[in-house]
Design an enzyme around this catalytic site. Structure first.
Site, mmCIF file in Angstrom:
data_model
loop_
_atom_site.group_PDB
_atom_site.id
_atom_site.type_symbol
_atom_site.label_atom_id
_atom_site.label_comp_id
_atom_site.label_asym_id
_atom_site.label_seq_id
_atom_site.Cartn_x
_atom_site.Cartn_y
_atom_site.Cartn_z
ATOM 1 N N HIS A 29 -35.295 -65.545 10.315
ATOM 2 C CA HIS A 29 -35.778 -64.201 9.992
ATOM 3 C C HIS A 29 -34.945 -63.704 8.818
ATOM 4 O O HIS A 29 -33.767 -64.029 8.715
ATOM 5 C CB HIS A 29 -35.642 -63.276 11.209
ATOM 6 C CG HIS A 29 -36.707 -63.516 12.238
ATOM 7 N ND1 HIS A 29 -37.472 -62.521 12.779
ATOM 8 C CD2 HIS A 29 -37.150 -64.670 12.806
ATOM 9 C CE1 HIS A 29 -38.332 -63.043 13.650
ATOM 10 N NE2 HIS A 29 -38.149 -64.340 13.680
ATOM 11 N N HIS A 50 -36.134 -71.787 12.180
ATOM 12 C CA HIS A 50 -36.953 -70.577 12.266
ATOM 13 C C HIS A 50 -36.066 -69.383 11.890
ATOM 14 O O HIS A 50 -35.305 -68.887 12.716
ATOM 15 C CB HIS A 50 -37.462 -70.473 13.713
ATOM 16 C CG HIS A 50 -38.337 -69.303 14.011
ATOM 17 N ND1 HIS A 50 -39.689 -69.427 14.235
ATOM 18 C CD2 HIS A 50 -38.065 -67.990 14.144
ATOM 19 C CE1 HIS A 50 -40.213 -68.233 14.506
ATOM 20 N NE2 HIS A 50 -39.239 -67.345 14.453
ATOM 21 N N ASN A 73 -40.242 -62.459 9.939
ATOM 22 C CA ASN A 73 -39.953 -63.855 9.640
ATOM 23 C C ASN A 73 -39.746 -64.003 8.143
ATOM 24 O O ASN A 73 -40.253 -63.220 7.353
ATOM 25 C CB ASN A 73 -41.173 -64.711 10.012
ATOM 26 C CG ASN A 73 -41.328 -64.862 11.501
ATOM 27 O OD1 ASN A 73 -42.107 -64.157 12.124
ATOM 28 N ND2 ASN A 73 -40.575 -65.769 12.088
ATOM 29 N N CYS A 98 -41.138 -54.169 11.038
ATOM 30 C CA CYS A 98 -41.741 -53.202 10.124
ATOM 31 C C CYS A 98 -40.764 -52.959 8.991
ATOM 32 O O CYS A 98 -39.576 -52.762 9.220
ATOM 33 C CB CYS A 98 -42.033 -51.896 10.844
ATOM 34 S SG CYS A 98 -42.461 -50.579 9.694
ATOM 35 N N ARG A 150 -49.056 -65.428 15.022
ATOM 36 C CA ARG A 150 -48.495 -65.186 16.357
ATOM 37 C C ARG A 150 -47.185 -64.388 16.256
ATOM 38 O O ARG A 150 -47.152 -63.193 16.487
ATOM 39 C CB ARG A 150 -48.262 -66.519 17.100
ATOM 40 C CG ARG A 150 -48.074 -66.365 18.612
ATOM 41 C CD ARG A 150 -46.700 -65.956 19.110
ATOM 42 N NE ARG A 150 -45.639 -66.895 18.715
ATOM 43 C CZ ARG A 150 -44.347 -66.665 18.932
ATOM 44 N NH1 ARG A 150 -43.963 -65.534 19.531
ATOM 45 N NH2 ARG A 150 -43.426 -67.518 18.531
ATOM 46 N N ASP A 151 -46.118 -65.032 15.846
ATOM 47 C CA ASP A 151 -44.808 -64.370 15.828
ATOM 48 C C ASP A 151 -44.831 -63.140 14.915
ATOM 49 O O ASP A 151 -44.181 -62.136 15.205
ATOM 50 C CB ASP A 151 -43.742 -65.363 15.366
ATOM 51 C CG ASP A 151 -42.328 -64.896 15.663
ATOM 52 O OD1 ASP A 151 -42.151 -64.075 16.570
ATOM 53 O OD2 ASP A 151 -41.389 -65.356 14.983
#
Lengths: 306, 306
Positions: free
Chosen positions: A215, A213, A255, A246, A14-15
């Protein structure tokens, strides 16, 4: 959950995928999720009930979820697999109910500007939506999870004071979420900031209700995972191959990769239940599907001789 | 050194470049080092007095060092710049003395197999060489620094017991090294292993004499830097753009990138003295020279709005 056990929430399908240029077909996403389940990941966010016009990467989430649920306990998909989908609004909820999904997630944030630009409403309005959704699922056996994005930094407002994210977290818990995922959405936080935030948060909230969560936009994600562990967090969101963003675009911001999280946690003596060798095979398979190198040094280098 | 001050030892021009496919010319290396000095890095390892036949990337180190020393206090090169070179043996030392360098470094390791394959002698013999070099520089104003590679993992022997690296570290300090750089050469250690090692080491050795040298092969380097900081280490080796190894080769294993170390440490409230914006410009300049993307998410994403 034992103190040495960590729950990984795989958010790649999903993410991760929603920010990729290439859209994967429903059968390919089904295979990806099957393989993730097969390597021992129990919690997988499999899609999003958003407008397919706005997020074409999530097209067919309804069909995908139905197929996944019918396949539980068959083939590679574990009977214990816990699938979830993002649900932005009541229209999304209708599809979620139709799909038979066992868990849904709401998305909001600490930052007004980010929430406005991302989901086109104020933080207050997003909490109202969450409340409406909670009411509508009353009586259904559906767990709800909350996302608090931009808890540390906002791309528009800069550094956030911890009280903002903490306030939203407490409200989502009050609404009945079983777990809140706190996001460093632009991957800018460093371990001291994470510790300061969590120390304040845990004055009000049980660490067992919190997921982190991260990144890996600026290389601090694994250090932030370790800082969170020190304060008692035992749930981490991550994405196979660091999917999302990207690698060549300015501001690349996938992530944190599941491979790195599992490698580091297992090396520290925590148990994730994930077979890292199988996970690396998924990474290599995904490289072909995504037609670009994945972001995972562990997958590139392989496991060391022990 | 204040408790919040961290010394960065930039090893890109030596440890980084020596493993790169492309060799940079002497003028390009001179410009690289000038720029690194200009962005506030005081300690730079600029080359190696090894056989140019075996390590062509280090060709012309004598000429480079002489030019650098003559340029101290001129142009971009700070008067306070402290340059060092690797010296593997007595032949290398002759060149080092001729060059006028103020600091030299020895290389040895915790693992017998790695030391044998890397510098073609036993650990014991390497310490004998170090002793001979120390004798030969007696009376010269030259500082010596020791490298203890494979302190955590060896590519041939696997996981190392801390006592091996600790023993070698203590011997190098006894020989007169002012600082020992402890290396996770294959980038496999996780924060708990680093803490366990340092807790044992610091029973015998002052943390001020220790630098940590992490490779980011499996994504744990920054978390390992933070773990070392917690135990009092204030010196870190790193390489601009994560130079070294190759990002696409199996087993890719560059040094942890200076950009990430500086970003994380400054974010945690430590002072490195390094201008991160200028450092990112060096990264972008190097991409053109090395003809490949550098390994530094901070440089790719840029600094966040504060």
């Amino acid at each position: 959950m034992s103190k040495r056990k960590v729950k990984i929430v795989e958010v790649g399908p999903r993410d991760g995928l929603q920010s990729e240029e290439i859209s994967l077909s429903i059968p390919t996403r089904f295979e990806m999720i099957s393989r993730l389940s097969d390597c021992g990941i129990s919690n997988i966010e499999v899609g999003s009930f958003v407008s397919e016009k706005w997020v074409p990467q999530m097209k067919g989430t309804l069909q995908l979820v139905q197929k996944l649920i019918h396949s539980q306990g068959l083939g590679k998909i574990s009977r214990k697999a816990q699938f979830s989908t993002l649900v932005p609004n009541m229209r999304g909820l209708e599809k979620a109910l139709e799909s038979g999904i066992q868990e849904i997630a709401f998305f909001t944030g600490a930052s007004e500007s980010f929430t406005k630009r991302n989901i086109n409403c104020s933080v207050q309005e997003s909490l109202k939506r969450a409340k409406d959704i909670q009411k509508a699922i009353y009586g259904h056996k559906i767990k709800t999870r909350g996302y608090v994005s931009t808890a540390f930094y906002c791309p528009y407002e800069g550094r956030m004071t911890p009280s903002r994210g903490i306030g939203v977290t407490r409200k989502l818990l009050d609404l009945g979420c079983y777990e809140i995922s706190i996001g460093d959405t632009i991957g800018a936080a460093t371990p001291n900031e994470v510790k300061r935030f969590l120390e304040k948060l845990f004055k009000y909230v049980d660490p067992q209700q919190i997921a982190m969560h991260f990144h890996d936009t600026r290389g601090t994600a694994i250090a932030n995972v370790v800082a969170s562990l020190d304060l008692g967090v035992r749930v981490f969101d991550s994405s196979v191959g660091g999917l999302g963003g990207c690698p060549y675009a300015p501001g690349a911001s996938g992530n944190v990769s599941t491979e790195e999280v599992v490698y580091c946690l297992e090396g520290m003596g925590f148990r994730t239940g994930v077979d890292l060798k199988k996970l690396i095979e998924i990474n290599q398979w995904l490289e072909k599907k995504m037609k670009r190198p994945m972001r995972s040094p562990v997958a590139l280098a392989g496991l060391p001789r022990l």
